[in-house]
Design an enzyme around this catalytic site. Structure first.
Site, PDB file in Angstrom:
ATOM      1  N   ARG A 124       0.829  -1.208   0.000  1.00  0.00           N
ATOM      2  CA  ARG A 124       0.000   0.000   0.000  1.00  0.00           C
ATOM      3  C   ARG A 124       0.863   1.258   0.000  1.00  0.00           C
ATOM      4  NH1 ARG A 124      -5.118  -1.652   0.062  1.00  0.00           N
ATOM      5  NH2 ARG A 124      -5.494  -3.594   1.180  1.00  0.00           N
ATOM      6  N   ASP A 125       0.445   2.234  -0.816  1.00  0.00           N
ATOM      7  CA  ASP A 125       1.132   3.524  -0.866  1.00  0.00           C
ATOM      8  C   ASP A 125       0.980   4.225   0.481  1.00  0.00           C
ATOM      9  OD1 ASP A 125       1.997   5.508  -3.500  1.00  0.00           O
ATOM     10  OD2 ASP A 125       1.605   6.473  -1.562  1.00  0.00           O
ATOM     11  N   ILE A 126       2.054   4.862   0.933  1.00  0.00           N
ATOM     12  CA  ILE A 126       2.052   5.534   2.234  1.00  0.00           C
ATOM     13  C   ILE A 126       1.183   6.795   2.208  1.00  0.00           C
ATOM     14  CG2 ILE A 126       4.036   7.097   1.926  1.00  0.00           C
ATOM     15  CD1 ILE A 126       5.080   6.036   4.643  1.00  0.00           C
ATOM     16  N   ASN A 146       4.605   6.232 -13.834  1.00  0.00           N
ATOM     17  CA  ASN A 146       5.155   7.555 -14.098  1.00  0.00           C
ATOM     18  C   ASN A 146       6.623   7.432 -14.473  1.00  0.00           C
ATOM     19  OD1 ASN A 146       2.692   8.747 -13.282  1.00  0.00           O
ATOM     20  ND2 ASN A 146       3.326   8.684 -11.135  1.00  0.00           N
ATOM     21  N   VAL A 171      10.105   8.352  -7.080  1.00  0.00           N
ATOM     22  CA  VAL A 171      10.940   7.250  -6.577  1.00  0.00           C
ATOM     23  C   VAL A 171      11.476   6.506  -7.794  1.00  0.00           C
ATOM     24  CG1 VAL A 171      11.026   5.126  -5.231  1.00  0.00           C
ATOM     25  CG2 VAL A 171       9.613   7.040  -4.432  1.00  0.00           C
ATOM     26  N   HIS A 203       7.754   1.279 -10.755  1.00  0.00           N
ATOM     27  CA  HIS A 203       6.559   0.844 -10.016  1.00  0.00           C
ATOM     28  C   HIS A 203       5.301   1.138 -10.804  1.00  0.00           C
ATOM     29  CE1 HIS A 203       7.750   4.902  -8.728  1.00  0.00           C
ATOM     30  NE2 HIS A 203       6.466   5.176  -8.648  1.00  0.00           N
ATOM     31  N   MET A 204       4.317   0.286 -10.600  1.00  0.00           N
ATOM     32  CA  MET A 204       2.964   0.510 -11.108  1.00  0.00           C
ATOM     33  C   MET A 204       2.113   0.982  -9.938  1.00  0.00           C
ATOM     34  SD  MET A 204       2.165  -2.896 -13.331  1.00  0.00           S
ATOM     35  CE  MET A 204       2.895  -3.145 -14.947  1.00  0.00           C
ATOM     36  N   HIS A 205       1.285   2.016 -10.183  1.00  0.00           N
ATOM     37  CA  HIS A 205       0.273   2.432  -9.209  1.00  0.00           C
ATOM     38  C   HIS A 205      -1.038   1.765  -9.597  1.00  0.00           C
ATOM     39  CE1 HIS A 205       2.370   6.183  -7.627  1.00  0.00           C
ATOM     40  NE2 HIS A 205       3.018   6.035  -8.782  1.00  0.00           N
TER      41      HIS A 205
HETATM   42  P1  5GP Z   1       5.911   8.186  -8.140  1.00  0.00           P
HETATM   43  O1  5GP Z   1       5.608   9.625  -7.828  1.00  0.00           O
HETATM   44  O2  5GP Z   1       7.406   7.945  -8.180  1.00  0.00           O
HETATM   45  O3  5GP Z   1       5.206   7.638  -9.330  1.00  0.00           O
HETATM   46  O4  5GP Z   1       5.319   7.361  -6.921  1.00  0.00           O
HETATM   47  C1  5GP Z   1       6.013   7.135  -5.735  1.00  0.00           C
HETATM   48  C2  5GP Z   1       4.984   6.718  -4.706  1.00  0.00           C
HETATM   49  O5  5GP Z   1       5.660   6.138  -3.609  1.00  0.00           O
HETATM   50  C3  5GP Z   1       4.158   7.883  -4.146  1.00  0.00           C
HETATM   51  O6  5GP Z   1       2.772   7.639  -4.401  1.00  0.00           O
HETATM   52  C4  5GP Z   1       4.495   7.884  -2.664  1.00  0.00           C
HETATM   53  O7  5GP Z   1       3.386   8.204  -1.841  1.00  0.00           O
HETATM   54  C5  5GP Z   1       4.980   6.472  -2.431  1.00  0.00           C
HETATM   55  N1  5GP Z   1       5.933   6.333  -1.343  1.00  0.00           N
HETATM   56  C6  5GP Z   1       7.022   7.120  -1.128  1.00  0.00           C
HETATM   57  N2  5GP Z   1       7.686   6.704  -0.055  1.00  0.00           N
HETATM   58  C7  5GP Z   1       7.031   5.615   0.433  1.00  0.00           C
HETATM   59  C8  5GP Z   1       7.253   4.738   1.550  1.00  0.00           C
HETATM   60  O8  5GP Z   1       8.220   4.881   2.311  1.00  0.00           O
HETATM   61  N3  5GP Z   1       6.356   3.737   1.728  1.00  0.00           N
HETATM   62  C9  5GP Z   1       5.292   3.558   0.901  1.00  0.00           C
HETATM   63  N4  5GP Z   1       4.474   2.541   1.174  1.00  0.00           N
HETATM   64  N5  5GP Z   1       5.055   4.355  -0.171  1.00  0.00           N
HETATM   65  C10 5GP Z   1       5.912   5.368  -0.393  1.00  0.00           C
END
Ligand code: 5GP
Ligand code: ZN
Length: 113
Positions: free
Chosen positions: A28-30, A86, A95, A99-101
């Site tokens: 799960r996303d934080i 992204n 990050v 990753h896939m959301h």
């Molecule tokens: P991006 O913006 O790179 O596509 O997505 C990165 C995602 O990672 C974001 O939705 C952010 O909330 C999530 N995220 C960042 N740090 C952490 C973490 O330490 N734990 C979890 N579970 N999600 C994280």
């Protein structure tokens, strides 16, 4: 190993893990942007979509299949959901471990912000 998502995949940093096998971890996303917001990451460190080559085709396929299975287990399969990857600055990537959301549980908007 400095990468946050590598640390989540290895268990060094805790996360709410939904599914894990040899090649991927889903958690799960934080900072969830929808009632269901799950990230699906490969076990191997791949920085961006731009680093993919044909050797990754099965991995990405399996991640997509896992996303659809997780959508079903989250109960959002019929109502619908969105799968997002992204890439770099304009894509909004923050990050740099692929990753896939998986987002669902509410109406998604189009065009995205
Ligand atoms: P991006 O913006 O790179 O596509 O997505 C990165 C995602 O990672 C974001 O939705 C952010 O909330 C999530 N995220 C960042 N740090 C952490 C973490 O330490 N734990 C979890 N579970 N999600 C994280
Ligand atoms: Zn990594």
């Amino acid at each position: 190993m400095a990468c946050l998502f590598c640390k989540i995949a290895s268990g060094e940093i805790p996360a709410e893990i939904i599914y894990q096998d040899d090649e991927m971890t889903a958690f799960r996303d934080i900072d969830p942007q929808a009632p269901t917001h799950i990230l699906i990451i490969p076990s191997q460190h791949i920085e961006t979509l731009n680093a993919l080559d044909p050797s990754h085709a099965e991995l990405i396929g399996n991640m997509t299949l896992a996303a659809a299975r997780i959508a079903a287990s989250e109960g959002i399969q019929q109502q619908g959901y969105r799968l997002v990857m992204n890439c770099n600055q304009d894509g909004g990537q923050t990050v740099f471990h692929l990753h896939m959301h998986l987002l669902g549980g509410r109406q998604m908007l189009w065009p995205p912000g």
